[in-house]
Design a protein around this motif. Structure first.
Motif, PDB file in Angstrom:
ATOM      1  N   SER A 404       0.826  -1.197   0.000  1.00 33.87           N
ATOM      2  CA  SER A 404       0.000   0.000   0.000  1.00 33.87           C
ATOM      3  C   SER A 404       0.864   1.251   0.000  1.00 33.87           C
ATOM      4  N   THR A 405       0.464   2.254  -0.775  1.00 32.38           N
ATOM      5  CA  THR A 405       1.206   3.518  -0.791  1.00 32.38           C
ATOM      6  C   THR A 405       0.993   4.336   0.481  1.00 32.38           C
ATOM      7  N   LEU A 406       0.098   3.873   1.358  1.00 29.87           N
ATOM      8  CA  LEU A 406      -0.087   4.565   2.636  1.00 29.87           C
ATOM      9  C   LEU A 406       1.173   4.495   3.492  1.00 29.87           C
ATOM     10  N   LYS A 407       2.021   3.511   3.222  1.00 33.21           N
ATOM     11  CA  LYS A 407       3.267   3.376   3.998  1.00 33.21           C
ATOM     12  C   LYS A 407       4.192   4.564   3.776  1.00 33.21           C
ATOM     13  N   HIS A 414       1.455   3.983  13.047  1.00 34.73           N
ATOM     14  CA  HIS A 414       0.287   4.868  13.046  1.00 34.73           C
ATOM     15  C   HIS A 414      -0.997   4.026  13.123  1.00 34.73           C
ATOM     16  N   GLN A 415      -2.064   4.630  13.694  1.00 37.36           N
ATOM     17  CA  GLN A 415      -3.327   3.914  13.841  1.00 37.36           C
ATOM     18  C   GLN A 415      -3.943   3.536  12.485  1.00 37.36           C
ATOM     19  N   VAL A 416      -3.540   4.207  11.422  1.00 34.64           N
ATOM     20  CA  VAL A 416      -4.010   3.844  10.084  1.00 34.64           C
ATOM     21  C   VAL A 416      -3.681   2.384   9.784  1.00 34.64           C
ATOM     22  N   PHE A 417      -2.530   1.916  10.304  1.00 32.52           N
ATOM     23  CA  PHE A 417      -2.127   0.516  10.119  1.00 32.52           C
ATOM     24  C   PHE A 417      -2.495  -0.346  11.324  1.00 32.52           C
ATOM     25  N   VAL A 418      -2.266   0.197  12.506  1.00 29.87           N
ATOM     26  CA  VAL A 418      -2.426  -0.588  13.737  1.00 29.87           C
ATOM     27  C   VAL A 418      -3.892  -0.803  14.093  1.00 29.87           C
ATOM     28  N   ASP A 419      -4.720   0.212  13.926  1.00 28.68           N
ATOM     29  CA  ASP A 419      -6.115   0.130  14.357  1.00 28.68           C
ATOM     30  C   ASP A 419      -7.038   0.857  13.382  1.00 28.68           C
ATOM     31  N   PRO A 420      -7.299   0.247  12.209  1.00 30.50           N
ATOM     32  CA  PRO A 420      -8.181   0.891  11.224  1.00 30.50           C
ATOM     33  C   PRO A 420      -9.592   1.145  11.754  1.00 30.50           C
TER      34      PRO A 420
END
Length: 461
Positions: A404-407, A414-420
């Motif tokens: 994913s380009t979100l990386k 970040h919570q974007v990865f850890v806790d969607p």
């Protein structure tokens, strides 16, 4: 006993001798006239009760949000020339999870630009309902863009019923293409499929009254609309006429919450193939001796959720024996439907473009690439389960953080990865802005080839 019989015989003889034969006849005639007079008197007295009775059956029920009003009336009185029917019915159902509908028969009049429908129904009484004829009930954002229709039951015509300016001899269906109708997925799941389920029984002998109409939508789905109705669509929001019908349905029938679904899904798919004159009903059947290569359609996206290493994916698929076609879906449904129908496998990142899987031949394979964001449930609901109901094979590929380009936009912890789920709880707008609009995909080609290999295997079965 013998003595009794002898007495009766003597009595008869005495009675007979008491009158001459002429007198006996006069007595019989008098008795007959007397019976006739008594019968006439009885008929006169009981005439009001012996006349034909009108049959009246009215029922009013309100249970758990269901507003149900239904009545039928049969009478010997002459009917109004316009209505021409003995039965009048008004049935409004507000219990379905996705849509409210009202069905009515009798004298039905719709005043276009006032969004008001009048129904002459003397046995129901003065009652009213408000219907938004769009099948995404409960979604406030969508329903704000849908016209409200007021349905009024009128006891007597008098001055409350507007005068008819246009008469119609076919039933009508009132529906909206507002809401999210501009999105391809919602166009099918909220409008096209429910419209098919509602109108198919009329065999094109039905008139569509469309609210929130825009020309691009009708142009895009013209083939479908033409195969559901042979009459010109009425833009009811901008119409100044009073249209009169003997039968009308307001709202589209959607029995459940399932996306891209109807209980008649296989029939709907056949209807689409017929509407667009699609040639293939089934996919290629691969064998070890097959010469022809299966066709793989890759749905590309330019703005969001795009494949960043598309050339590598295409190269890998070609090496495995696929004939590969890459395209971004457009609004020309004739071209899109024929292209999709010519393919055996269709793949793409979760998005509205995958809706075009409705044109795949039976036993075709759909590969959905699922982005980050705990979107598995959304992916399954929108395309996974519907594809199976269409007679297709379904495969899923969940990307990793590294794909994913979100990386490149957020730190690893970040919570974007850890806790969607934290993002999801902030609402749809917050979720969409990150996982739907900021995210692109860089597939691990080696891993993805496993899905392509499975697709080939399914085509052999």
């Amino acid at each position: 006993m013998v003595v009794l019989m002898e007495k009766e015989m003597k009595y008869d003889e005495i009675f007979a001798r008491s009158f001459s034969r002429h007198d006996q006849k006069r007595f019989g005639y008098a008795a007959l006239v007397g019976c006739f007079i008594v019968t006439c008197c009885l008929c006169t007295v009981f005439k009001p009760y012996l006349a034909p009775l009108p049959v009246l059956n009215v029922r009013l029920t309100i249970v758990d949000g269901l507003k149900l009003v239904m009545g039928t009336q049969q009478t010997n009185k002459p009917q109004r020339p316009y209505v021409g029917v003995k039965e009048r019915k008004l049935l409004c159902n507000t219990t379905k999870p996705r849509s409210d509908t009202c069905e009515m028969e009798g004298d039905v009049r719709i005043q276009g630009n006032s969004s008001t429908i009048f129904v002459l129904s003397s046995h129901v009484g003065n009652a009213s309902w408000t219907i938004k004829p769009y099948a995404r009930k409960g979604d406030e954002s969508a329903m704000q863009r849908v016209t409200n229709f007021s349905i009024k039951a009128i006891q007597q015509e008098a001055e409350t019923m507007p005068k008819c300016t246009k008469m119609h001899n076919v039933p009508a269906i009132v529906f909206s293409v507002g809401g999210y109708g501009g999105n391809n997925f919602h166009a099918f799941t909220d409008v096209i499929i429910p419209l098919y389920a509602t109108s198919r029984e009329f065999n094109r002998e039905v008139r569509f009254l469309m609210a929130n109409k825009h020309s691009q939508w009708t142009t895009k789905f013209q083939e479908v609309l033409d195969n559901l109705s042979r009459y010109e669509i009425i833009d009811i929001d901008h119409d100044n006429e009073v249209h009169c019908f003997s039968s009308m349905i307001v709202g589209l029938k959607k029995e459940d919450r399932k996306e891209l679904h109807t209980n008649l899904m296989k029939e709907f798919i056949r209807f689409l193939r017929s509407s667009y004159s699609l040639e293939r009903s089934t996919t290629i059947k691969l064998t070890n001796r097959s010469i022809k290569r299966p066709r793989l359609l890759i749905v590309s996206r330019q703005k969001t959720r795009a494949f960043m290493n598309l050339k590598d994916v295409v190269g890998a698929a070609q090496e495995m024996g696929f004939e590969v076609i890459v395209t971004e879906m457009n609004a020309n449904m004739t071209q899109v439907s024929r292209l999709v129908n010519s393919c055996d496998v269709m793949m793409g990142v979760h998005g509205a473009g995958l809706t075009n899987m409705v044109f795949l031949p039976e036993n075709g394979v759909v590969i959905q690439v699922v982005p980050l964001g705990k979107m598995e449930w959304l992916a399954k609901t929108c395309y996974g389960e519907p594809s199976k109901a269409m007679g297709l094979k379904y495969l899923e590929y969940k990307i990793s953080e590294e794909e994913s380009t979100l990386k490149d936009q957020y730190p690893h912890n970040h919570q974007v990865f850890v806790d969607p789920f934290t993002i999801q709880r902030k609402g749809w707008d917050a979720f969409r802005s990150i996982y739907m609009e900021k995210q692109n995909v860089m597939l691990d080609v080696a891993k993805f080839k496993e899905r392509l290999s499975k697709a080939l295997q399914l085509l052999h079965e």
